[in-house]
Design a protein around this motif. Structure first.
Motif, short mmCIF file in Angstrom:
data_model
loop_
_atom_site.label_atom_id
_atom_site.label_comp_id
_atom_site.label_asym_id
_atom_site.label_seq_id
_atom_site.Cartn_x
_atom_site.Cartn_y
_atom_site.Cartn_z
N PRO A 115 0.81 -1.23 0.00
CA PRO A 115 0.00 0.00 0.00
C PRO A 115 0.83 1.26 0.00
CG PRO A 115 -0.15 -1.15 2.12
CD PRO A 115 0.56 -2.07 1.19
N GLY A 116 2.07 1.17 0.47
CA GLY A 116 2.92 2.35 0.48
C GLY A 116 3.27 2.88 -0.90
N GLN A 117 3.11 2.05 -1.93
CA GLN A 117 3.43 2.48 -3.28
C GLN A 117 2.35 3.37 -3.90
OE1 GLN A 117 6.35 2.07 -4.85
NE2 GLN A 117 6.95 1.20 -2.89
N ASP A 160 -4.44 7.50 -9.12
CA ASP A 160 -5.82 7.95 -9.24
C ASP A 160 -6.77 6.82 -8.84
OD1 ASP A 160 -5.71 10.72 -10.59
OD2 ASP A 160 -4.33 9.52 -11.78
N VAL A 161 -6.38 5.60 -9.16
CA VAL A 161 -7.09 4.42 -8.69
C VAL A 161 -6.07 3.48 -8.09
CG1 VAL A 161 -8.56 2.46 -9.28
CG2 VAL A 161 -8.86 4.64 -10.48
N ALA A 162 -6.23 3.18 -6.81
CA ALA A 162 -5.27 2.34 -6.09
C ALA A 162 -5.87 0.96 -5.86
CB ALA A 162 -4.91 2.99 -4.75
N ILE A 163 -5.20 -0.06 -6.36
CA ILE A 163 -5.65 -1.44 -6.17
C ILE A 163 -4.57 -2.17 -5.38
CG2 ILE A 163 -6.41 -3.56 -7.29
CD1 ILE A 163 -7.11 -1.88 -9.76
N VAL A 164 -4.77 -2.26 -4.08
CA VAL A 164 -3.80 -2.93 -3.21
C VAL A 164 -4.20 -4.40 -3.14
CG1 VAL A 164 -2.78 -3.00 -0.91
CG2 VAL A 164 -3.50 -0.81 -1.89
N ALA A 165 -3.46 -5.23 -3.88
CA ALA A 165 -3.88 -6.61 -4.00
C ALA A 165 -2.79 -7.44 -4.65
CB ALA A 165 -5.16 -6.71 -4.84
N ASP A 166 -2.99 -8.74 -4.62
CA ASP A 166 -2.18 -9.66 -5.40
C ASP A 166 -2.33 -9.30 -6.88
OD1 ASP A 166 -0.83 -12.45 -5.78
OD2 ASP A 166 -2.65 -12.56 -7.00
N ALA A 167 -1.22 -9.18 -7.59
CA ALA A 167 -1.26 -8.69 -8.96
C ALA A 167 -2.05 -9.60 -9.88
CB ALA A 167 0.17 -8.52 -9.49
N GLU A 168 -1.91 -10.91 -9.72
CA GLU A 168 -2.65 -11.82 -10.59
C GLU A 168 -4.15 -11.69 -10.37
OE1 GLU A 168 -3.10 -16.59 -11.64
OE2 GLU A 168 -1.52 -15.92 -10.26
N ARG A 169 -4.58 -11.63 -9.11
CA ARG A 169 -6.00 -11.50 -8.83
C ARG A 169 -6.55 -10.19 -9.41
NH1 ARG A 169 -7.74 -15.36 -4.83
NH2 ARG A 169 -6.14 -16.98 -4.89
N ALA A 170 -5.79 -9.13 -9.27
CA ALA A 170 -6.24 -7.83 -9.77
C ALA A 170 -6.32 -7.81 -11.30
CB ALA A 170 -5.32 -6.73 -9.28
N MET A 171 -5.29 -8.35 -11.96
CA MET A 171 -5.31 -8.37 -13.42
C MET A 171 -6.41 -9.27 -13.96
SD MET A 171 -3.17 -6.24 -14.63
CE MET A 171 -3.10 -6.78 -16.33
N ARG A 172 -6.68 -10.34 -13.27
CA ARG A 172 -7.77 -11.22 -13.71
C ARG A 172 -9.11 -10.47 -13.61
NH1 ARG A 172 -7.11 -16.16 -14.91
NH2 ARG A 172 -5.16 -16.34 -13.75
N GLY A 173 -9.27 -9.72 -12.53
CA GLY A 173 -10.49 -8.95 -12.37
C GLY A 173 -10.66 -7.90 -13.45
N LEU A 174 -9.55 -7.24 -13.84
CA LEU A 174 -9.63 -6.23 -14.90
C LEU A 174 -9.97 -6.86 -16.25
CD1 LEU A 174 -6.70 -3.72 -14.26
CD2 LEU A 174 -9.16 -3.32 -14.08
N THR A 175 -9.34 -7.97 -16.58
CA THR A 175 -9.62 -8.59 -17.88
C THR A 175 -11.07 -9.06 -17.96
OG1 THR A 175 -8.73 -10.71 -17.09
CG2 THR A 175 -7.24 -9.29 -18.31
N GLU A 176 -11.60 -9.54 -16.85
CA GLU A 176 -13.01 -9.96 -16.85
C GLU A 176 -13.93 -8.78 -17.08
OE1 GLU A 176 -13.34 -11.78 -13.06
OE2 GLU A 176 -12.41 -13.69 -13.69
N ARG A 177 -13.59 -7.64 -16.53
CA ARG A 177 -14.43 -6.45 -16.69
C ARG A 177 -14.28 -5.81 -18.06
NH1 ARG A 177 -13.73 -7.29 -11.50
NH2 ARG A 177 -15.14 -6.38 -9.94
#
Length: 564
Positions: free
Chosen positions: A317-319, A327-344
């Motif tokens: 989160p410090g990053q 502007d949009v902060a997604i503090v999460a495991d990168a794979e889980r976050a990228m999977r969520g974006l591709t689904e959307r």
């Protein structure tokens, strides 16, 4: 054998020594290899390691032990463990620990410390320092001095939980020397599972909306997009799928090199430090940054400003609010976050590049049916800059590419041959990996880190690249590589010293001073260590030498003059 003070052990019967508690906890957490050097104060640890099925690798210097553990961790995804003695042993490892902190490598440094009752005020105890734990703690994520035998397993388990929970930076556990032979009632703490951090659905929705509306999107992937031990990093695969959907170009940091196939038409490679690429990035209306600090060591420029909106995905989160505020902060495991974006943003995509992508690559506007479609965009314009940068080594880099199998792990040092040459001029596709010491920027990384990488993945080809100045920081680790009988090509580029600093001196109008170094006969030096040594002059000779070295049963040092 002494037993633990009843005040500490609460009257429980004698059990096992502190050294055994340490080793049993390490093995319970899957550790089968450690890097370190025996010393007077850590003999109890080595006594337990000897009967526990743990491989003890002995580099010739503790700095080499730290780099080797780093290389091991980067290719396996498992923590590298370093065991040193007190005082100078810890301090010798400090440079490698600082580098591991900079590059987010999971390294556990274990050392003895002065005994529990020692005042630590200069009484002449062997290897005594005023506060060893505090000193190394300034370079790693945390340092903890245990105070009892029964505390040791919990401290080790805490370290492994730390590696799994967030940003996997190095940690140090100090065990007072008297506790190693002291017996206490101990419960070995088993590993506990840390689940990947899930992304916030609302943040994913906001990021998807920004990317959907973007007309000039750009992606930056850092070391957090890698998955050590994986032949095809899933974050990189998802990023390229999303890039194809949006017509976005993808650039990586040095630590992100190899996360995506650099042969892909949308991939710019590890070229973030090129001026043209920085200008392109600054002009993007939406930037997706995954697992990267976007720091000066990545950009080679400070300050650097973005003009568009920034979406950051990071486990730390410090990053989110560092040099470049998200502007949009997604503090999460990168794979889980990228999977969520591709689904959307479209779910499963067609494998072929669509018309919008063709338009982006060729500088044409998108078709009428595209919404929104990319704007008319010429190329990034970095090709000439790139060619000028690598021209000095282009023939040698092409020879290396021809000689190395696609799955090769390349380990580079902080040498011009690497950061001006191989980094940008030697494209790499997964499952290849590129290991490099960024940020802290140490010298001497390549050889010991390559040893650790080869031990971590013995069936994969590993090649070390270094300049003659950097190589001399840790060349004694040739003895370690010979002792381990590693098939390891080590390519040393000869420019007579510290070439980068020499050029910087000239650029500021100085007469070069203290940068021209006497170079030994490197092939003869290799032979003296029991390795193979070769001197080559042409790219063809280099290609043949590297291919032969990959088949040899011993390390091979290949000395090559800088440039053609």
């Amino acid at each position: 054998m002494a037993t633990e003070d009843p005040i500490h052990s609460k009257g429980t019967p004698a059990g096992i020594t502190g050294a055994r508690a340490l080793v049993e906890t390490l093995t319970a957490h899957g550790i089968r290899t450690i890097f370190g050097i025996p010393g007077t104060h850590n003999l109890a640890i080595y006594q337990e390691l000897d009967g526990a099925g743990v491989r003890c690798v002995t580099p010739r210097h503790e700095q080499g032990a730290g780099y080797a553990a780093d290389g091991y961790a980067r290719v396996t995804g498992r923590p590298g463990v370093v065991v040193t003695t007190t005082g100078p042993g810890v301090v010798n490892a400090a440079t490698a620990i600082g580098q591991a902190y900079s590059d987010s490598s999971p390294i556990l440094l274990v050392s003895p410390g002065v005994p529990t009752g020692h005042p630590r005020d200069g009484r002449g105890y062997l290897h005594e320092s005023r506060d060893q734990s505090r000193a190394i703690g300034a370079l790693c994520d945390w340092s903890h001095r245990v105070t009892s035998v029964r505390e040791i397993p919990a401290a080790v388990a805490r370290a492994f939980g730390h590696f799994a929970e967030g940003r996997p930076r190095p940690v140090h556990i100090e065990i007072p020397a008297d506790l190693l032979d002291l017996e206490g009632h101990v419960k070995i703490v088993p590993p506990y599972r840390v689940m990947p951090r899930e992304p916030d659905p609302q943040a994913l929705d906001e990021a998807a909306e920004l990317l959907r509306a973007a007309r000039r999107p750009g992606f930056v992937l850092g070391g957090g997009a890698q998955r050590p031990g994986s032949d095809e990093p899933p974050v990189g695969r998802l990023a390229m799928r999303l890039a194809e959907r949006l017509g976005a170009r993808v650039v990586t940091t040095v630590n992100g090199k190899g996360a995506v196939p650099e042969s892909h038409p949308l991939a710019l490679g590890a070229t973030l430090h090129l001026a043209a690429v920085r200008r392109w990035l600054a002009a993007c209306d939406v930037v997706l940054a995954v697992g990267t600090e976007l720091g000066p060591a990545d950009l080679w420029e400070d300050p650097f400003a973005l003009t568009g909106r920034l979406v950051r995905i990071d486990i730390d989160p410090g990053q989110m609010h560092g040099d470049h505020v998200a502007d949009v902060a997604i503090v999460a495991d990168a794979e889980r976050a990228m999977r969520g974006l591709t689904e959307r943003l479209g779910g499963r995509l067609d494998d072929r590049l669509d018309d919008r992508l063709d338009g982006r690559l060729n500088g044409r506007a998108g078709g009428q049916g595209d919404a929104p479609g990319p704007e008319r965009e010429p190329g990034v314009g970095h090709e000439t800059e790139l060619q000028d940068l690598v021209r000095r080594w282009s023939g040698q880099l092409a020879a290396l590419r021809r000689a190395m199998p696609p799955e090769t792990v390349v380990v580079g040092d902080n040498s011009m041959f690497v950061y001006h040459g191989a980094l940008v001029g030697m494209p790499m596709d997964p499952p290849g990996r590129f290991l490099f010491p960024t940020g802290f920027g140490t010298l001497g990384f390549a050889l010991p880190a390559a040893i650790g990488a080869k031990l971590g993945q013995p069936d994969r080809p590993v090649v070390a690249l270094a300049g003659d100045g950097a190589f001399q920081f840790t060349l004694q680790e040739l003895a370690t590589a010979v002792e381990l009988r590693l098939s390891l090509p080590i390519v040393v580029s000869l420019n007579g010293g510290f070439g980068e600093i020499r050029e910087e001196m000239v650029a500021r109008g100085m007469t070069p001073v203290a940068v021209d170094l006497h170079a030994p006969d490197f092939p003869a030096l290799a032979a003296a260590f029991g390795a193979r040594g070769l001197a080559v002059k042409t790219p063809g000779e280099l290609e043949e030498a590297v291919a032969e070295a990959l088949r040899a049963p011993l390390p091979t040092l290949i000395a090559v003059p800088e440039g053609e």
